[in-house]
Design a protein around this motif. Sequence first.
Motif, short mmCIF file in Angstrom:
data_model
loop_
_atom_site.label_atom_id
_atom_site.label_comp_id
_atom_site.label_asym_id
_atom_site.label_seq_id
_atom_site.Cartn_x
_atom_site.Cartn_y
_atom_site.Cartn_z
N ASP A 66 0.78 -1.10 0.24
CA ASP A 66 -0.67 0.01 -0.59
C ASP A 66 0.88 0.77 -0.01
OD1 ASP A 66 1.07 -0.65 3.02
OD2 ASP A 66 -0.74 0.07 3.48
N ILE A 67 2.19 1.36 0.18
CA ILE A 67 2.77 2.29 0.40
C ILE A 67 3.67 2.40 -0.99
CG2 ILE A 67 4.17 2.25 2.51
CD1 ILE A 67 6.30 -0.18 0.92
N LEU A 68 3.05 1.77 -2.16
CA LEU A 68 2.98 1.91 -3.58
C LEU A 68 2.26 2.63 -4.66
CD1 LEU A 68 4.87 -1.37 -4.49
CD2 LEU A 68 5.66 0.88 -4.41
N ILE A 69 1.87 3.28 -4.83
CA ILE A 69 1.02 4.22 -5.66
C ILE A 69 0.25 2.82 -7.13
CG2 ILE A 69 1.33 6.96 -5.32
CD1 ILE A 69 2.89 6.53 -8.36
N GLU A 70 -1.00 3.01 -7.27
CA GLU A 70 -1.26 1.88 -8.51
C GLU A 70 -0.56 1.71 -9.63
OE1 GLU A 70 -4.07 -1.21 -8.93
OE2 GLU A 70 -3.09 0.09 -7.18
N THR A 71 0.48 3.16 -9.60
CA THR A 71 0.86 3.04 -11.17
C THR A 71 1.78 2.51 -10.93
OG1 THR A 71 -0.37 5.11 -11.99
CG2 THR A 71 1.15 4.21 -13.54
N LYS A 72 2.16 3.26 -9.74
CA LYS A 72 3.75 2.37 -9.96
C LYS A 72 3.69 0.98 -9.89
CE LYS A 72 7.71 2.90 -7.26
NZ LYS A 72 8.35 3.58 -5.81
N PHE A 73 2.23 0.41 -8.79
CA PHE A 73 2.84 -1.13 -9.04
C PHE A 73 2.67 -1.89 -10.18
CE2 PHE A 73 -0.22 -4.46 -7.95
CZ PHE A 73 0.26 -5.24 -7.52
N LYS A 74 1.99 -0.96 -10.96
CA LYS A 74 0.94 -1.81 -11.92
C LYS A 74 2.51 -1.70 -13.26
CE LYS A 74 -2.86 0.53 -13.01
NZ LYS A 74 -3.68 0.52 -13.56
N PHE A 118 12.20 -6.58 12.45
CA PHE A 118 13.01 -5.76 12.56
C PHE A 118 11.75 -4.66 13.37
CE2 PHE A 118 16.41 -8.55 10.99
CZ PHE A 118 16.14 -8.52 11.77
N ALA A 119 11.07 -4.49 12.29
CA ALA A 119 9.82 -3.57 12.40
C ALA A 119 8.76 -4.11 13.02
CB ALA A 119 9.89 -2.46 10.92
N ASP A 120 8.17 -2.70 13.33
CA ASP A 120 6.62 -3.09 13.47
C ASP A 120 5.44 -2.73 12.63
OD1 ASP A 120 6.46 -0.77 14.14
OD2 ASP A 120 5.43 0.20 15.72
N SER A 121 6.35 -2.41 11.40
CA SER A 121 4.60 -2.14 10.44
C SER A 121 6.06 -1.91 9.11
CB SER A 121 4.33 -0.88 10.58
OG SER A 121 4.82 0.52 10.89
N ILE A 122 5.59 -1.47 8.58
CA ILE A 122 6.02 -1.79 6.57
C ILE A 122 6.45 -0.30 5.94
CG2 ILE A 122 4.17 -1.16 5.64
CD1 ILE A 122 7.13 -2.37 4.01
N TYR A 123 5.68 0.96 7.14
CA TYR A 123 5.57 2.01 7.33
C TYR A 123 7.33 2.77 8.39
CZ TYR A 123 0.64 1.61 6.25
OH TYR A 123 -0.17 0.52 5.89
N LYS A 124 7.16 1.73 9.20
CA LYS A 124 8.30 1.92 9.78
C LYS A 124 9.78 1.78 9.88
CE LYS A 124 11.08 2.70 13.80
NZ LYS A 124 12.03 3.44 14.55
N ALA A 125 9.58 0.28 8.60
CA ALA A 125 10.49 -0.56 7.88
C ALA A 125 11.17 0.95 6.89
CB ALA A 125 10.52 -1.41 7.13
N ARG A 126 10.21 0.98 5.93
CA ARG A 126 10.81 1.93 4.65
C ARG A 126 11.22 3.17 5.32
NH1 ARG A 126 8.12 6.86 2.42
NH2 ARG A 126 9.12 6.21 0.41
N GLN A 127 11.04 3.32 6.77
CA GLN A 127 11.74 4.79 7.50
C GLN A 127 13.10 4.49 8.14
OE1 GLN A 127 10.20 6.38 11.76
NE2 GLN A 127 10.50 8.12 10.71
N MET A 128 13.55 3.04 8.66
CA MET A 128 14.17 2.76 8.87
C MET A 128 15.41 2.62 7.44
SD MET A 128 13.69 0.24 11.36
CE MET A 128 14.77 -1.33 11.59
N VAL A 129 14.50 1.89 6.59
CA VAL A 129 15.76 2.31 5.39
C VAL A 129 16.52 3.76 5.04
CG1 VAL A 129 15.69 1.38 2.86
CG2 VAL A 129 15.13 -0.36 4.72
#
Length: 301
Positions: A66-74, A118-129
């Motif tokens: 869900d962190i990807l916009i639909e156009t980028k995902f497709k 290692f992270a409690d959410s995909i949003y936290k994992a993205r922030q860590m990167v």
Amino acid sequence: MGHVPANPTSILKCLPRMSWSPANLYNLYQRTYGPQSNETRFTKSSFTLFQQKWKAKQLVRAYHGDILIETKFKRHYLPDELPPIVGTNPGDLPVPLASLMFAEVEKRIDTVVFRCCFADSIYKARQMVLHGKVQLNGRTMTDPNRKLQPGDLISVDPTAVVTLQRPRESPASSSASSSDAAAAEPTTSEAATTTAESAPESESSTPPPPSPSAGARPLPFHLPDYAAPFLFIPPYIEPSFQTCSAVYLRHPTARPGVSEIPSPYEADGEVMRLAWEYYLGMGRKGDVKKSQKTRGQRLGA
């Protein structure tokens, strides 16, 4: 650019996400046993076929990427077609191929960090990167869109791992604990002075025990509240919690009756099938749409 929803774990929408939030656990329960589960019972639905496909697409995309916009995902993550079935016997269970449309999302480095707990959410994992807390093969990686290859080694800064951080205390409890500590400080010092004066000279002449080594010590483990249902590791990842690192062994796959794509929805259920049929019929934005023969057909028909 990534896309982060304003309130991903909203209990009004009840869309399960890659998160350990208590609200997300409530949403999972609602989608499984609560009133919201009626929306995924398409055999007894008044929705048209297109509405069923769009609803299924909304549900699976809320969890997978869900962190990807639909156009980028497709354009970059949706496969052109599902892999063929090879080497199955007539009596075997069906292979849940529909879930493999999210195999490319599982290769992302931020998704792997979340799958390793290692992270409690995909949003936290993205922030860590993005903040340089994750290394790929010994080099700092700040691109969350990087896809891993078999054999890649990722390591995470232990100070950024959520399970190695002390849980936050409320302001009222922290102020109360600090006042209690301040009130108990003179009593403790007086007791220590009295004990030192009453101790015999023979004990005072005894040398103190050797101090422990000043090397690195493991951080204490603190499991967040309501996180136990989300603690699982996919078979294509080999993590090491002592070193806060993990090896990406191989790409996720599927076999008869089993899919290695973690999902809150059944890997071969109606939600996954209808979501794939939606993308199969609509095609990618800017691409030539599929022929009319593929529209309206059910997967496996």
